[in-house]
Design a protein around this motif. Sequence first.
Motif, PDB file in Angstrom:
ATOM      1  N   ILE A 369       0.864  -1.173   0.000  1.00  0.00           N
ATOM      2  CA  ILE A 369       0.000   0.000   0.000  1.00  0.00           C
ATOM      3  C   ILE A 369       0.900   1.223   0.000  1.00  0.00           C
ATOM      4  N   ALA A 385      -6.757  -1.081   7.774  1.00  0.00           N
ATOM      5  CA  ALA A 385      -7.268  -2.001   6.752  1.00  0.00           C
ATOM      6  C   ALA A 385      -6.475  -3.306   6.752  1.00  0.00           C
ATOM      7  N   TYR A 389      -9.021  -6.176   7.345  1.00  0.00           N
ATOM      8  CA  TYR A 389      -9.570  -6.794   6.139  1.00  0.00           C
ATOM      9  C   TYR A 389      -8.567  -7.841   5.649  1.00  0.00           C
ATOM     10  N   SER A 391      -8.249 -10.072   3.405  1.00  0.00           N
ATOM     11  CA  SER A 391      -7.887 -10.494   2.048  1.00  0.00           C
ATOM     12  C   SER A 391      -6.682  -9.746   1.480  1.00  0.00           C
ATOM     13  N   ILE A 392      -6.408  -8.533   1.974  1.00  0.00           N
ATOM     14  CA  ILE A 392      -5.236  -7.824   1.431  1.00  0.00           C
ATOM     15  C   ILE A 392      -3.956  -8.555   1.830  1.00  0.00           C
ATOM     16  N   MET A 395      -3.509 -11.582  -0.163  1.00  0.00           N
ATOM     17  CA  MET A 395      -3.035 -11.332  -1.533  1.00  0.00           C
ATOM     18  C   MET A 395      -1.576 -10.931  -1.564  1.00  0.00           C
TER      19      MET A 395
ATOM     20  N   ASN B 313     -10.340 -12.266  -7.425  1.00  0.00           N
ATOM     21  CA  ASN B 313      -9.200 -12.137  -6.520  1.00  0.00           C
ATOM     22  C   ASN B 313      -9.728 -12.016  -5.088  1.00  0.00           C
ATOM     23  N   ASP B 314      -8.835 -12.156  -4.120  1.00  0.00           N
ATOM     24  CA  ASP B 314      -9.268 -12.198  -2.720  1.00  0.00           C
ATOM     25  C   ASP B 314      -9.975 -10.926  -2.284  1.00  0.00           C
ATOM     26  N   LEU B 315      -9.503  -9.797  -2.820  1.00  0.00           N
ATOM     27  CA  LEU B 315     -10.108  -8.521  -2.435  1.00  0.00           C
ATOM     28  C   LEU B 315     -11.557  -8.485  -2.896  1.00  0.00           C
ATOM     29  N   GLU B 318     -13.804 -11.032  -1.059  1.00  0.00           N
ATOM     30  CA  GLU B 318     -14.169 -10.675   0.317  1.00  0.00           C
ATOM     31  C   GLU B 318     -15.232  -9.576   0.317  1.00  0.00           C
ATOM     32  N   THR B 356      -6.774  -6.853  -9.921  1.00  0.00           N
ATOM     33  CA  THR B 356      -5.306  -6.815  -9.876  1.00  0.00           C
ATOM     34  C   THR B 356      -4.666  -7.488 -11.088  1.00  0.00           C
ATOM     35  N   TYR B 375      -5.685  -1.950  -4.177  1.00  0.00           N
ATOM     36  CA  TYR B 375      -5.710  -2.047  -2.722  1.00  0.00           C
ATOM     37  C   TYR B 375      -6.389  -0.825  -2.109  1.00  0.00           C
ATOM     38  N   PHE B 378     -10.068  -1.207  -2.554  1.00  0.00           N
ATOM     39  CA  PHE B 378     -10.623  -2.189  -1.617  1.00  0.00           C
ATOM     40  C   PHE B 378     -10.774  -1.585  -0.219  1.00  0.00           C
ATOM     41  N   ILE B 379      -9.717  -0.909   0.245  1.00  0.00           N
ATOM     42  CA  ILE B 379      -9.745  -0.344   1.601  1.00  0.00           C
ATOM     43  C   ILE B 379     -10.896   0.641   1.735  1.00  0.00           C
ATOM     44  N   MET B 382     -14.237  -1.190   1.754  1.00  0.00           N
ATOM     45  CA  MET B 382     -14.477  -1.951   2.984  1.00  0.00           C
ATOM     46  C   MET B 382     -14.781  -1.032   4.164  1.00  0.00           C
ATOM     47  N   ASN B 383     -14.152   0.139   4.201  1.00  0.00           N
ATOM     48  CA  ASN B 383     -14.481   1.094   5.254  1.00  0.00           C
ATOM     49  C   ASN B 383     -15.949   1.486   5.170  1.00  0.00           C
ATOM     50  N   SER B 386     -18.174  -1.378   6.099  1.00  0.00           N
ATOM     51  CA  SER B 386     -18.187  -1.580   7.550  1.00  0.00           C
ATOM     52  C   SER B 386     -19.188  -0.639   8.213  1.00  0.00           C
TER      53      SER B 386
END
Lengths: 426, 402
Positions: A369, A385, A389, A391-392, A395, B313-315, B318, B356, B375, B378-379, B382-383, B386
């Motif tokens: 990041i 994060a 979280y 999954s980051i 990955m 992908n995982d991001l 999720e 990605t 990334y 994603f962050i 997700m914030n 949440s």
Amino acid sequence: MKVLMFGWEFPPHISGGLGTACYGLVKGLVHHKQDIIFVVPKLWGDEEPVADFVNASDVTVDYRQRKFKDIWKNLTYLEVSSFLVPYLSPEEFKKYTDYAIHDRVDVDESIFSNKFEFSGKYGKDLLQEVSRYALVAAQIAGSKEHDVIHAHDWLAYPAGIAAKQISGKPLVAHIHATEFDRSGESAGGPVYEIEHAGLHAADHVVAVSHLTRNIVINKYGVHPDKVSVLHNAVLDASIIESKVKKKVPEKIVTFLGRITFQKGPEYFVEAAKKVLQRDPNVRFVMAGSGDLLNKMIQRVAELKMGTKFHFTGFLKGQDVDDMYAMSDVYVMPSVSEPFGIAPLEAVRHNTPVIISKQSGVAEVLQNAIKIDFWDVDAMADAIFALLHYQSISKMFKELGSEELKNLKWEHVAAKLVTVYDNITKE
Amino acid sequence: MRTICFYFQVHQPLRIKPYRFFDIGDDHYYWDDYSNKTIMRKVAQKCYLPMNALLLDLINQYQGAFKVSFSISGVCLDQFELYAPDVLESFRKLVATGHVELLSETDAHALCSLKSKGEFTKMINAHREKIKKHFNGYEPKVFRNTELIYSDQIGAMIADLGFKGILTEGAKHILGWKSPNYVYQNAIKPELKVLLKNFQLSDDIAFRFNNKTWADYPLTTPKFVNWINAIPKTEETLNLFMDYETFGEHQWAESGIFEFMKALPEAVFNGSDFGFSTPSEVLDKAKVIAPIHVPTPISWADEERDLTAWLGNDLQDEAFEKLYQMEGLVNQIEDEEIKRDWAYLQTSDHFYYMCTKFFSDGDIHAYFSPYDSPYDAFINYMNVLSDFILRLEKKHKEQLNS
């Protein structure tokens, strides 16, 4: 191609990243069948025999020879200003300059003796050693056959310039860090002068990142066509499986490096506060030492997070590895980092990393990041994060190690060989 | 007479503002009004307004012999209402000519077809209502899923909802030796007809038009007419499906894209045996040639023509899983704002930003993403999610107590 290379240190006796980078590069060049004569001020005898090493301390120079006269004339400036010792943190700098001012002697005639015993360190006689090193370089350039000269950082630039004066072969100036990275915007003084002279005397400049290349172009006025980027690589990309277990239940977020202006520790402290306000189940660690350490301790106390924010002091060897292994997040908030190899070490420990956009490593590492060093909110957000979280991190683990495998010194050396080919053809 | 069927996707996501973790539980407004408005105005000026005017002229000039179709996402219509009523008005004028067909889709341009039949149905109904409201009671008859995502299962759901046809990609791996230039039928419910995009000719316009390294650059109307004349005579339908933003936004006005479109009908009428039809007309006239089997979902994105731009992908996984875990709770809650955010959070673009797979050559993804990296995307998402979950749980408790 026969390369006459001037460095300042070589593993295992190193005090910074320069020696490691030189080692990787030499290995890469050997892979591409290049002959390297590697000169260092002081050899210890236990270096891996990857190159034809020359110990500058062993070289006999007849300084009365005419050809050295001109070189010497250009170097007297260094001798005279040698009490100004840079390449140290401001704190150490002050200590040494105080000492040097009291201890100072004017240029003496001992220079005309035959050999010079180099310390090869970054001590108080650094500038004097740099200038003597140049004389030795001239001697070597006259006696050892070579096609191209390659000098690493300002310490070896006078040597590179002197060698070029003698043999007339093209010079590559490799820049691993500039005075602007070390001292900020106010860079000046003898080191800047030497860097400037070296970069301009060179037929080609090689910078460790685009960030550094831009500094070379904008702050030193070197023509863009003359500057290439060769990112650093890693010697070993394997994942390090550690048995170390952390002994606290909380997640650990780590800063590991010198605690100096250049590394941006204060931003890490401020970000820690923001994270702790939201999530008390985190511990922050600042590992390393430096002139800002006390200030950081004070700030942590002021923010009343002493029970959650820890200082380890200077770490080395296994402790460094253990620290990486115990960390859930590694942060490198550098204000100005020409490259910065540490995040790649963190990746080897499967530790997710947050790096500043003001670092050269951000140009090669995708699975990290990236934030602006000053953007404390973004840093706190990224830490949160990575801790919350899943999954980051997952990955990063999957992709990060794959990425490392592509950062090979052989690839770097291949590009360098092209640089050599181009300048020797001209 | 053979026919060209133009379909344009009109969509703008509601982008999320930079939302830090300290905002969770505190700030419940997620949308980046400034960038949404700026982008909408920019695209309106560069694409929607000039292109709508151009199409209206062409339709009038050829008295209906030239026609096109659109699908306009609900999330885009909402933004037209807020930031670009002039664009909405110009679409109304186009629809009012009777030679422009509007397609059905999910209200939020969502990926719910892959996850929940219930949510999928709801979103289609919501979109139908919006189209009715804005376009004088208009009712779409043909469906177009988000990014042309399609599978046999999705087609079957669409047939159950009473649509007569669906549009999707003429992906190489599902067609094999077959041609996209026919009308096919769904493999489970044969009553649902399937129109396939001719990606070669569509992408010549949408992606390659201004590519100076392309061997066929520059693309001119005579050249294009030559190509369509080379299509075997038995193949009667040429489906040209593309983003509407192709015109003026992806391909700038300077590229000559507007002039190309302006000259195209004339060139087609004079130089070929092709005319123009809307999807409904094609479905009504052309005969079905065969069923098309699509066991795993396809889309029109990237070289793979699969779902990996949005999921995998995982991001992405999720975020997608966490989001749809909330479906049950959302359905129990009566709150307009929560319902609105629930819809907007499902927009496919949020997941696209987390892709990605193009780290090395991710130009297309980078171009469309407001984030520096997947990334970051994603962050931020997700914030917001949440906070959304906290709100849901709180609201749910309140409802139980009252």
